[in-house]
Every structure is written in structure tokens, then in C-alpha cells.
Design a protein around this motif. Structure first.
Motif, short mmCIF file in Angstrom:
data_model
loop_
_atom_site.label_atom_id
_atom_site.label_comp_id
_atom_site.label_asym_id
_atom_site.label_seq_id
_atom_site.Cartn_x
_atom_site.Cartn_y
_atom_site.Cartn_z
N ALA A 8 26.90 31.55 -20.71
CA ALA A 8 25.90 31.17 -20.30
C ALA A 8 25.82 32.31 -19.36
N ALA A 13 22.71 35.84 -22.67
CA ALA A 13 22.74 34.98 -21.69
C ALA A 13 21.01 34.70 -22.35
N ASP A 14 20.08 35.90 -22.63
CA ASP A 14 19.04 35.03 -23.10
C ASP A 14 19.20 34.97 -24.25
N LEU A 16 21.27 32.52 -25.41
CA LEU A 16 20.94 31.10 -25.00
C LEU A 16 20.01 30.44 -24.70
N ARG A 17 19.10 30.87 -23.46
CA ARG A 17 18.40 30.85 -23.08
C ARG A 17 17.31 30.66 -24.75
N ARG A 18 16.84 31.80 -24.84
CA ARG A 18 15.94 31.20 -26.13
C ARG A 18 16.44 30.01 -27.18
N TYR A 20 18.29 27.93 -26.62
CA TYR A 20 16.96 26.19 -25.80
C TYR A 20 16.69 25.99 -26.18
N ALA A 21 15.11 27.70 -25.88
CA ALA A 21 13.76 26.75 -26.20
C ALA A 21 13.47 26.78 -27.48
N ARG A 24 14.46 23.03 -27.60
CA ARG A 24 12.52 22.03 -27.24
C ARG A 24 11.71 22.22 -27.82
N PHE A 78 19.06 22.58 -19.15
CA PHE A 78 19.83 24.06 -19.89
C PHE A 78 21.75 23.31 -19.80
N GLU A 79 22.35 23.41 -19.41
CA GLU A 79 23.29 23.18 -19.15
C GLU A 79 23.94 22.18 -19.50
N LEU A 82 24.36 22.87 -23.05
CA LEU A 82 25.09 24.23 -23.74
C LEU A 82 26.56 23.79 -23.67
#
Length: 186
Positions: A8, A13-14, A16-18, A20-21, A24, A78-79, A82
Motif C-alpha cells: 500500500a 502506492a499510486d 494501488l489507488r488507481r 481501487y478507483a 469503485r 481503501f484499506e 486492499l
């Protein structure tokens, strides 16, 4: 090597955020596709009422509506997502093939990522894939540690499903990734 759900924090890290986005947004699209047509227009009206003047809805109303619907759904933070994605990565891949809003050529999903160093530069090779009728196609996107340096291959994968595309990508040795990078930058 790094998997999309491996860490994470750190170099991806970016990514992983992408991911997740993307998750969603897919969930929001699935809600839109499940709604009867007469329920979509009232949702669009609510979206327009709640949108700020800087929101761009007219350019891509389906994506704006999907994002709005994703915010309405009780999706995990997110957490939590993940942790589940780390424990069940194949389930996330398989779910891509079962949804009406599967990744497309114009909006592919990142299925895997691998780091390597070439000529003193750190690169992340991202496997980007999408469903194309009955098959999955994909390409490799290479991102350097330098800002805004991104290269990509042509479509180099054609498999039955997202898991097969990912497994093929993971079967490449470092020399193969370097060759793909060379072809993308030549």
C-alpha cells in the motif's frame, strides 16, 4: 516484482489507488447497468443538482453517473478493499470477466505490475488489459521514475480471460520485459 495488491506504500502506492478507483468505478457502472431505464434519468437529475460548477458531466455522462453511483454504494474503504484484494487476487481478476462494464480498449484495467531497472532507470511495467468480444487483449505500459515518462507496447496479449493474460505476463523473464521496453521506445 510487485503485484498490484502487494504494497500500500512505496513505489506503486499510486497504482494501488488507481486500481481501487477502477474497482469503485466498475461497481458504480454495474449499478447503472442494473437499473431500469426509467430510474436512470432521476439519478442524472440528482447528479446535476449536486454537481459543482467545475464538475465536467457533459463530456462523459456515463462515467459521471457511475462515479455518483459508486459514492451511493456501501463500498469498502481503501484499506479493507486492499486487504481483501491481497487475500483474493484471482477473485478480482475473475470478476472483471463477469461484469457488464468490463474494461474496454479506451479504459483498460491494470492487472499486474512489475518493477525492474534498465540502464540506471527504475521502470514499472504495468499489464493493461480489456475484454474484446470473447477474448482479452492487453499491452504493457512502462513508467519510468522520471515524471511523465510513459511508453507502451502494441497489443501483445490475446487470451481467453484476464487470469490467462496476467499469467502470460508473469511468465516473461526480465530480458523479455527489457525487449518490450526497447520496442516501445524505438
Amino acid at each position: 516484482m510487485i503485484a498490484p495488491f502487494a504494497e500500500a506504500a512505496g513505489p506503486d502506492a499510486d497504482g494501488l489507488r488507481r486500481a481501487y478507483a477502477e474497482y469503485r468505478l466498475r461497481q458504480g457502472r454495474e449499478l447503472v447497468f442494473m437499473l431500469p431505464p426509467e430510474a436512470v434519468r432521476p439519478l442524472l437529475r440528482r447528479l446535476h443538482r449536486t454537481a459543482s460548477p467545475t464538475d465536467v458531466i457533459a463530456d462523459d455522462p456515463l462515467t459521471a453517473l457511475a462515479e455518483y453511483c459508486a459514492a451511493l454504494l456501501p463500498l469498502p474503504p481503501f484499506e479493507v478493499w486492499l486487504e481483501d484484494a491481497r487475500e483474493n487476487p484471482d477473485a478480482y481478476l475473475e470478476s472483471l470477466d463477469r461484469v457488464a462494464s468490463a474494461p474496454t480498449a479506451s479504459s483498460p484495467a491494470t492487472l499486474e505490475a512489475r518493477c525492474f531497472r534498465r540502464a540506471g532507470t527504475e521502470w514499472v511495467a504495468r499489464l493493461r488489459a480489456f475484454r474484446d468480444e470473447d477474448v482479452w487483449r492487453g499491452f504493457i505500459s512502462f513508467e519510468a521514475d522520471e515524471p511523465d515518462v510513459v511508453q507502451r507496447t502494441a497489443l501483445v496479449f490475446c487470451e481467453d480471460g484476464p487470469r490467462e493474460v496476467r499469467d502470460r505476463f508473469l511468465s516473461f523473464e526480465l530480458a523479455a520485459l527489457e525487449s518490450f521496453l526497447h520496442s516501445a521506445t524505438a
